[in-house]
Design a protein around this motif. Structure first.
Motif, PDB file in Angstrom:
ATOM      1  N   UNK A   1       0.827  -1.213   0.000  1.00 38.66           N
ATOM      2  CA  UNK A   1       0.000   0.000   0.000  1.00 38.66           C
ATOM      3  C   UNK A   1       0.860   1.261   0.000  1.00 38.66           C
ATOM      4  N   UNK A   2       1.939   1.252   0.775  1.00 40.12           N
ATOM      5  CA  UNK A   2       2.820   2.422   0.829  1.00 40.12           C
ATOM      6  C   UNK A   2       3.530   2.617  -0.508  1.00 40.12           C
ATOM      7  N   UNK A   3       4.015   1.541  -1.095  1.00 42.83           N
ATOM      8  CA  UNK A   3       4.695   1.662  -2.394  1.00 42.83           C
ATOM      9  C   UNK A   3       3.725   2.194  -3.446  1.00 42.83           C
ATOM     10  N   UNK A   4       2.507   1.681  -3.468  1.00 43.53           N
ATOM     11  CA  UNK A   4       1.508   2.176  -4.415  1.00 43.53           C
ATOM     12  C   UNK A   4       1.231   3.662  -4.195  1.00 43.53           C
ATOM     13  N   UNK A   5       1.076   4.070  -2.944  1.00 44.83           N
ATOM     14  CA  UNK A   5       0.840   5.483  -2.649  1.00 44.83           C
ATOM     15  C   UNK A   5       1.994   6.374  -3.057  1.00 44.83           C
ATOM     16  N   UNK A   6       3.217   5.915  -2.802  1.00 42.39           N
ATOM     17  CA  UNK A   6       4.402   6.704  -3.171  1.00 42.39           C
ATOM     18  C   UNK A   6       4.512   6.813  -4.691  1.00 42.39           C
ATOM     19  N   UNK A   7       4.277   5.712  -5.405  1.00 39.63           N
ATOM     20  CA  UNK A   7       4.355   5.746  -6.869  1.00 39.63           C
ATOM     21  C   UNK A   7       3.309   6.702  -7.429  1.00 39.63           C
TER      22      UNK A   7
END
Length: 111
Positions: free
Chosen positions: A66-72
């Motif tokens: 979820x964090x990686x998706x949000x950062x991307x």
């Protein structure tokens, strides 16, 4: 969640902090593409809690994803939002100037 918090905090600061110039209400949009610390914290959680079962799922993997998706997403939309913010504030013109087209001198390379 980070997106909303940054936009809301920018609006509050723009409305309450007295400065000698006009501060755009959408100041928080310029803070969107700053996800490096969130990514570092997600990696830290994944390393500290490699298998954290919550409701039959590995919570550390779900959190990391979820964090990686949000950062991307924020890194992809951030430059567009920052450009929009700068244009609305009058700090950036409608189109960038092109004094040296394609790396050639303005006279076309003729001397």
């Amino acid at each position: 969640c980070r997106f909303v918090a940054k936009v809301a905090a920018g609006a509050v600061v723009a409305a309450t902090v007295p400065v000698g110039f006009r501060v755009p209400r959408r100041l928080g949009l310029g803070l969107i593409p700053q996800g490096g610390i969130a990514l570092a914290m997600a990696v830290s959680v994944t390393l500290v809690y490699p298998a954290l079962p919550v409701g039959g799922l590995d919570a550390s993997d779900v959190l990391f994803g979820a964090v990686v998706l949000g950062v991307v997403l924020s890194e992809l939309t951030g430059p567009l939002l920052t450009t929009h913010l700068l244009r609305r504030a009058g700090e950036m013109g409608g189109t960038p100037a092109d004094p040296v087209a394609g790396g050639r001198p303005p006279d076309g390379g003729r001397a």
